[in-house]
Write a protein that holds these residues in place. Structure first.
Motif, short mmCIF file in Angstrom:
data_model
loop_
_atom_site.label_atom_id
_atom_site.label_comp_id
_atom_site.label_asym_id
_atom_site.label_seq_id
_atom_site.Cartn_x
_atom_site.Cartn_y
_atom_site.Cartn_z
N UNK A 151 -4.47 109.45 73.07
CA UNK A 151 -5.54 109.72 72.11
C UNK A 151 -4.92 110.09 70.77
N UNK A 152 -5.66 109.92 69.68
CA UNK A 152 -5.18 110.38 68.38
C UNK A 152 -5.33 111.89 68.25
N UNK A 153 -6.34 112.45 68.88
CA UNK A 153 -6.55 113.88 68.89
C UNK A 153 -7.29 114.25 70.15
N UNK A 154 -7.11 115.47 70.64
CA UNK A 154 -7.73 115.86 71.90
C UNK A 154 -8.19 117.31 71.84
N UNK A 185 -19.69 122.02 71.40
CA UNK A 185 -18.45 121.24 71.29
C UNK A 185 -18.56 120.21 70.17
N UNK A 186 -19.71 119.55 70.08
CA UNK A 186 -19.93 118.58 69.00
C UNK A 186 -19.88 119.26 67.64
N UNK A 191 -17.20 120.36 62.54
CA UNK A 191 -16.75 121.34 61.55
C UNK A 191 -15.26 121.18 61.27
N UNK A 192 -14.48 120.92 62.31
CA UNK A 192 -13.04 120.72 62.13
C UNK A 192 -12.77 119.54 61.21
N UNK A 193 -13.50 118.45 61.40
CA UNK A 193 -13.29 117.27 60.56
C UNK A 193 -13.71 117.53 59.12
N UNK A 204 -6.11 113.01 58.76
CA UNK A 204 -5.10 113.51 59.69
C UNK A 204 -5.68 113.47 61.09
N UNK A 205 -5.11 114.26 61.98
CA UNK A 205 -5.57 114.23 63.36
C UNK A 205 -7.02 114.64 63.52
N UNK A 206 -7.54 115.44 62.60
CA UNK A 206 -8.91 115.93 62.73
C UNK A 206 -9.96 114.99 62.15
#
Length: 463
Positions: A151-154, A185-186, A191-193, A204-206
């Motif tokens: 995965x690109x991010x997990x 979780x969604x 929010x992280x992105x 980046x990964x996010x």
């Protein structure tokens, strides 16, 4: 009825029947001709892709990062949406010998500048975020050790699980339903992105394009997911998985995993932008997949058909053993499937399977990512393992380490054998010396056992 009228009627029906037959035959011939033309075009595409000296060989796809020539694949009719998308990326798909790829010499520096594995190239272009719902830490660790790096991010989410090795995310609230866990979780991923975009302004990964949500007993093949979504625009709303219907509502079942595009994820995160809204969006456990389908349906987002051209499924909520060998397809998973699966259960581009246990996860990972099948004789793959010390010299090393004999110039192989035999007993002699009294021991044990049985019988008869 007069004879003349009867003959006319019979003649009219005969003409009609004859015309009907001729028309049907012509239609069938046209269909066959169209299939032949299509098959010929497909064969031509394969011939163009495959060099003339590659019959009966195993090959791995490579991407050449250069514009295609005028007379290349761009002029061949392609049925595959992925192939059409690939042509628009100004890249060329070529093939290399798997034997040389896995075991042979490294490609030259000039070649490696222009060639990439197709899977690696797709990973750099198609960003997959994997969200795991953890119930057993052991399974989460098996995911970390197997398919997670693909995965690109997990993210790992759980209601009440923590581990020092796995960064499991627990929310500091009392969860009342599995939908609430999914909703939170969604919101967390979204929010992280957003925060990453504001802070760095770069991907980046996010960054979010596609997010797959699975339980911790699921085996995911991210490479095949990238293949499926490559030609799709993540700025549009997509909802992928194995869809079924319940009470008139279509949704993708959680046991097979489901995928949301960036736009679909954003719509859920926007509509459920507070914890109170997440809490009231669903009240039952193990029904989060149904609630997600219901909420997306109210926004006009319905499950997509993820079957391949043979009507075989790509998202699977059962293990391969159940899918391939004797499952009774009577449950809602099959009987209420929105897009019924054909006679062959599993697509060659399958994306998810149920693994069940950690050891099965490792087994599947080895079979998918590590095991290579070579159908003809190989050159590079037959190389022996490298050894620091040649076999004829190994016995001299043992003499030095085991017996502290440093003067090895006059010791022959026969003398080496005699030294070793004097130091250690042969197997037969060792067994005789070690277990020479074993018959007496067994006889004593048997006598004691029989005496104990007689005593028990005597006591039972007295009572």
């Amino acid at each position: 009825m007069p004879l003349i009228e009867m003959l006319i009627l019979i003649k009219t029906k005969a003409v009609f029947l004859f015309g009907f037959i001729i028309g049907g035959v012509l239609a069938l011939l046209l269909m066959l001709a169209e299939d032949l033309i299509t098959d010929e075009a497909a064969c031509s595409a394969k011939a163009i892709k495959l060099p003339s000296d590659t019959k009966n060989e195993n090959y791995e796809g490579y991407i050449t990062l250069e514009k295609q020539e005028k007379n290349d694949l761009s002029k061949v009719i392609q049925k595959s949406t992925y192939q059409k998308w690939l042509q628009l990326q100004n890249v060329k798909l070529s093939r290399v010998n798997m034997d040389e790829l896995v075991y042979g010499k490294k490609l030259s520096a000039v070649t490696t500048k222009s060639l990439l594995l197709e899977a690696d190239w797709l990973k750099s272009r198609i960003h997959i975020t994997c969200a795991i719902f953890v119930n057993k830490i052991k399974l989460a660790r098996s995911i970390r050790d197997t398919w997670a790096p693909h995965c690109n991010n997990i993210y790992y989410f759980a209601a009440d699980r923590q581990d020092q090795d796995i960064p499991v995310i627990n929310f500091d609230i009392k969860l009342t339903s599995s939908w609430q866990l999914l909703c939170e979780s969604i919101r967390h991923i979204w929010k992280k992105s957003l925060n990453n975009s504001k802070l760095t302004g770069t991907d980046t990964n996010n960054r979010i394009e596609w997010v797959i949500f699975v339980k911790d007993d699921t085996m995911v093949i991210p490479e095949n997911l990238r293949y499926l979504v490559a030609s799709m625009d993540f700025e549009n709303s997509y909802y992928l998985g194995h869809p079924v219907t319940l009470w008139g509502q279509a949704y993708n079942v959680a046991q097979a995993g489901y995928v949301l595009s960036k736009r679909a994820l954003a719509k859920i995160a926007t509509n459920f932008n507070t914890r109170d809204k997440c809490a009231t969006g669903g009240k039952y456990w193990k029904q989060e997949d149904y609630y997600l389908g219901k909420h997306l349906g109210s926004m006009g987002i319905t499950p997509s058909d993820t079957r391949d051209k043979n009507l075989s499924g790509t998202f699977h909520g059962y293990s391969l053993q159940i899918l391939l060998w004797g499952v009774a397809k009577s449950g809602r998973y099959w009987t209420h499937a929105l897009y019924p699966i054909g006679p062959s259960c599993c697509s060659s581009k399958s994306i998810t399977f149920s693994a069940g246990e950690a050891d099965k996860m490792y087994n599947l990972y080895y079979l998918i990512y590590r095991l290579n099948i070579y159908l003809v004789d190989r050159t590079f793959g037959h190389y022996s393992a490298p050894t620091e010390i040649p076999d004829p010299e190994m016995w001299k090393v043992i003499l030095k380490e085991e017996f502290n004999i440093t003067n090895l110039s006059d010791i022959s192989s026969q003398r080496y054998y005699d030294i070793w035999r004097d130091r250690y007993s042969e197997p037969e002699k060792f067994i005789r010396n070690t277990y020479k009294n074993m018959p007496d021991v067994l006889s004593s044990l048997l006598t004691a056992y029989e005496a104990e049985r007689k005593l028990e019988k005597a006591n039972s008869s007295l009572s």
